[in-house]
Design a protein around this motif. Structure first.
Motif, short mmCIF file in Angstrom:
data_model
loop_
_atom_site.label_atom_id
_atom_site.label_comp_id
_atom_site.label_asym_id
_atom_site.label_seq_id
_atom_site.Cartn_x
_atom_site.Cartn_y
_atom_site.Cartn_z
N THR A 47 58.22 88.12 37.96
CA THR A 47 57.21 87.56 38.85
C THR A 47 56.67 88.57 39.84
OG1 THR A 47 58.82 86.83 40.50
CG2 THR A 47 58.34 85.32 38.69
N ASN A 48 57.35 89.72 40.01
CA ASN A 48 56.87 90.66 41.03
C ASN A 48 56.80 92.10 40.54
OD1 ASN A 48 59.52 91.82 41.24
ND2 ASN A 48 60.11 90.18 42.65
N HIS B 217 52.19 88.27 40.17
CA HIS B 217 52.93 87.64 39.08
C HIS B 217 52.13 87.68 37.79
CE1 HIS B 217 55.64 83.99 37.86
NE2 HIS B 217 55.55 84.89 36.91
N GLN C 98 50.75 86.77 45.81
CA GLN C 98 51.92 86.53 44.96
C GLN C 98 51.48 86.13 43.56
OE1 GLN C 98 54.92 83.84 46.61
NE2 GLN C 98 54.96 82.78 44.66
N PRO D 74 50.75 81.13 37.18
CA PRO D 74 51.62 82.08 36.44
C PRO D 74 52.58 81.41 35.47
CG PRO D 74 51.44 82.74 38.74
CD PRO D 74 50.77 81.41 38.63
N GLU D 75 53.25 80.34 35.91
CA GLU D 75 54.22 79.69 35.02
C GLU D 75 53.54 79.10 33.79
OE1 GLU D 75 54.03 79.28 38.26
OE2 GLU D 75 55.93 80.09 39.02
N SER E 134 51.74 91.26 36.52
CA SER E 134 52.99 91.72 35.91
C SER E 134 53.14 91.14 34.51
CB SER E 134 54.18 91.30 36.79
OG SER E 134 54.11 91.89 38.06
N LEU E 135 52.87 89.85 34.40
CA LEU E 135 52.99 89.18 33.10
C LEU E 135 52.04 89.78 32.08
CD1 LEU E 135 53.99 86.78 31.32
CD2 LEU E 135 52.11 85.46 32.30
N THR F 137 61.75 91.30 39.29
CA THR F 137 61.77 90.22 38.31
C THR F 137 60.40 90.17 37.64
OG1 THR F 137 60.90 88.51 39.80
CG2 THR F 137 63.28 88.91 39.85
N HIS G 108 59.27 83.92 44.99
CA HIS G 108 59.11 84.99 44.02
C HIS G 108 58.96 86.37 44.67
CE1 HIS G 108 58.96 82.09 40.85
NE2 HIS G 108 57.92 81.50 41.37
N THR G 109 58.69 86.40 45.98
CA THR G 109 58.53 87.68 46.66
C THR G 109 59.66 87.91 47.65
OG1 THR G 109 57.11 86.62 48.31
CG2 THR G 109 56.03 87.68 46.45
N GLU H 296 52.71 81.95 31.36
CA GLU H 296 53.91 82.45 30.69
C GLU H 296 54.37 81.48 29.61
OE1 GLU H 296 57.95 84.84 31.96
OE2 GLU H 296 56.81 83.73 33.48
#
Length: 698
Positions: free
Chosen positions: A442-443, A299, A295, A235-236, A302-303, A440, A538-539, A239
């Protein structure tokens, strides 16, 4: 040219021509004979050519031999004639070597204008139309290269000899640049290519997931396929890559195609990674593995729902043992970069071996990645849609929609969406306590900075999991069974929670009306969690006192006061919206703000006195949580939980004996103005005509 003694290539040049042209004029034989002579004179070494009539025996499978020779040849020499352009096999040779050329340009740090294809024009070429598909485009690409023009030269003439000598010098220079030892350094060149036995640049290797490298490749790629077990590291990187893409002037804000593959949940029990050594009990390791995968999915989803381009991304689950993990990147110039991961038993991804290389000219690795995608299940989450059914807790489902296509503002969709809110709680040191997340990136995809219990859509999987098969009827009713299945799924996939002290308890089914999007029917349940349940960064869920939630909701109400003046509304709209805000202010004992708003509600903009008062109260009610030294600012309570806070949430907390909830309700009931305001709010929020008349959330 001493370096040619260490040339990594089996052949200096692959000769691409049609036998028809050579049989008629013998031009190919004449050129190659003179080229070998000139090259030997200039370099002192033989010019090694692959010429099919010389190098393929009768018993050889000639197609395979030609393809292998293309890979093992440094440059391509083509004899451009009308028959060459219409030859299907010659077209295949040119196209495949063009792909190889792009790979070598990157591997050896060649300039974009440096060509490894050398056209020789031996007769006039005129396209008159009606040629086979692709001929015109291929001829355009050939004409874009510097050609040796022999159309007016006869073999043996001075002009012929001079032209071939010039070609020999150009070839000698190109071959010198295709020796690994002499590759020029450049800012874009990747210097850590290892070499095969003959010295041909093949692979780069490194340990673990190099996130900086991955982010750079993601940002540069036009399309990407990513295959992993849990993809917890991804995820990071995604992003960061999206941020880089959007900072560039090229205008490419997203990938043309992004496909991400996870190992399916039913296969995760068979994975042996570092969790298998960290947790002595296999079930514990599995729970953590499921949690990490869930998770990462949430994430990433969501992104991509926020930042992605519709129709250009997808998530998949692979239901078999993965043949490999890794990534493939397709770049603008057509070359394809492959990363394969060599996993090690009982070790994590950071302790794996990563192999980077350029795909074969036939793109066989890309085909292998695409086969994994094709044999996977797409995780697009098919959300049930319909309308309230025959009873207050029934929902009539008429169809399904992709999750990414719902709740688009301004769509004026008439569908309803069934969903769940799960009031999670546990027994803490001082008794029962409510557990909520902060939304956030991430979630969650919406309402950032707001606190929320576990919530989500009821989807097609929930209907299937309780034994109803998909697609058996055009319409069907769902109720608490599907809601319970959805609650279990959300807890399992987002938090890795597979066991709870007690089954969930039903509270109520509550409608939620939108003015410009689909309405919801929320099934509200409560679910006790084990006191020892842990949450990832993140959760993470926090324990919240009802008094803190009251403060947060009051802060949210105050933020809405000034928003009233920012939306143009008709007289009746403004009156209704103002009445709702006033009741919320009274419920939170913000009497001074309520009185000021009543006096100035008809103005087009708030007076300074009201702005100053609201600003002061916002500062006094601001609230933050802290996790690992980071401050998390909380701006309000999410969605239904904001509207139903007094009518459903506080009574549910009171029934669960969460400390402080009953005291708040008692204080409200003891104050006639607050009690009437709360009663009015309960009625207003359940009135569809009333709520949908506002152009904003109130």
């Amino acid at each position: 040219m001493e370096e040619t003694l260490r040339s990594p290539w089996d052949y200096d040049a692959f000769i691409s021509y049609t036998r028809f042209d050579n049989h008629i004029a013998g031009i190919v034989t004449a050129v190659i004979r003179e080229l070998r002579r000139q090259f030997r004179r200039l370099s002192g070494h033989p010019f090694r050519t692959f010429l099919d009539e010389e190098d393929i025996s009768i018993s050889t499978i000639w197609q395979d031999r030609l393809e292998l020779a293309l890979e093992r040849s440094a440059v391509l020499i083509i004899f451009v004639t009308p028959s060459y352009l219409t030859s299907g096999w010659c077209a295949r040779e040119f196209d495949k070597f063009s792909a190889l050329e792009e790979h070598r340009r990157i591997a050896f740090g060649l300039a974009p204008h440096q060509s490894l294809v050398f056209p020789i024009t031996v007769t006039e070429v005129t396209l008159r139309g009606g040629e086979p598909p692709g001929v015109e485009e291929r001829y355009r690409r050939i004409r874009g290269r510097q050609a040796v023009d022999l159309t007016s030269c006869k073999p043996g003439s001075t002009a012929f000899t001079t032209a071939i000598e010039r070609l020999a010098r150009d070839l000698r220079e190109s071959l010198q640049q295709l020796i690994p030892h002499d590759r020029p350094a450049s800012a874009n060149h990747v210097p850590d290519f290892a070499t095969a036995d003959q010295g041909v640049p093949i692979v780069a290797t490194h340990s673990g997931t190099d996130r900086e490298r991955l982010t750079r490749l993601l940002a540069d790629a036009e399309s990407t396929i990513i295959v992993g077990v849990t993809n917890s590291w991804l995820p990071e990187c995604l992003e960061a890559a999206i941020h880089i893409k959007r900072q560039r002037p090229s205008g490419k804000r997203f990938w043309d195609d992004l496909q991400i593959v996870f190992l399916a949940e039913e296969v995760l029990p068979f994975v042996k990674d570092e969790l298998s050594t960290e947790f002595p009990i296999a079930a514990q390791a599995l729970r953590e593995r499921v949690r990490r995968a869930g998770q990462a999915k949430r994430h990433i989803m969501s992104l991509l729902l926020r930042e992605g381009a519709a129709g250009r991304w997808s998530l998949h689950s692979y239901p078999f043992a993965l043949p490999f993990t890794g990534n493939i990147f397709v770049f603008r110039d057509g070359h394809r970069r492959v990363q394969l991961g060599v996993t090690r038993p009982m070790r994590g991804e950071d302790d794996s071996l990563r192999i980077d290389f350029l795909d074969r000219f036939d793109q066989s690795f890309e085909a292998a990645f695409r086969e994994i995608v094709e044999n996977s299940r797409e995780e697009h989450e098919l959300v049930l849609v319909g309308s309230p059914g025959s009873g207050p807790d029934r929902f009539l489902c008429r169809s399904v929609r992709f999750r990414r296509s719902v709740l688009e503002g301004g769509g004026n969709a008439s569908d309803w969406l069934p969903a769940v809110v799960v009031l999670t709680w546990r027994i803490g040191t001082s008794g029962p306590e409510a557990l909520l997340q902060v939304n956030t990136p991430t979630n969650s995809t919406r309402e950032m900075g707001k606190v929320s219990h576990v919530s989500g859509y009821i989807n097609q999987v929930d209907h299937v999991d309780i034994g109803h098969g998909a697609g058996e009827r055009e319409t069907f009713e769902i109720s608490w069974d599907e809601a319970t299945a959805a609650a279990h799924r959300e807890l399992r996939t987002d938090f890795g929670i597979t066991e709870t002290p007690m089954p969930p308890e039903r509270i109520s089914a509550v409608p939620f009306y939108y003015c410009d999007k689909e309405n919801f029917l929320f099934y509200m349940l409560s679910q006790q969690l084990d006191a020892s349940t842990s949450f990832g960064e993140h959760t993470r869920m926090f324990a919240w006192a009802p008094a803190d939630l009251m403060r947060i909701r009051g802060h949210q109400v105050l933020r809405g006061v000034l928003r009233l003046f920012g939306h143009p509304m008709a007289g009746e709209q403004r009156r209704r919206a103002t009445a709702l805000v006033l009741n919320n202010l009274i419920a939170h004992e913000e009497d001074a703000v309520a009185q000021s708003l009543s006096r100035h509600a008809e103005l087009s903009s708030p007076p300074d006195s009201l702005k100053e008062l609201v600003t002061k109260r916002l500062q006094a009610t601001a609230y933050s949580k802290y996790a690992r030294g980071r401050e998390i600012q909380v701006t309000g309570i999410a969605g239904l939980q904001y509207r139903a806070f007094f009518s459903h949430i506080l009574p549910a907390y009171t029934a669960l004996r969460i400390q402080g909830a009953g005291e708040i309700l008692t204080s409200i009931h003891a104050d006639r103005d607050r009690a009437e305001a709360v009663a009015a709010l309960s009625v207003s929020y359940l009135n569809e005509d009333y709520i949908t008349s506002f152009p904003m959330e109130v």
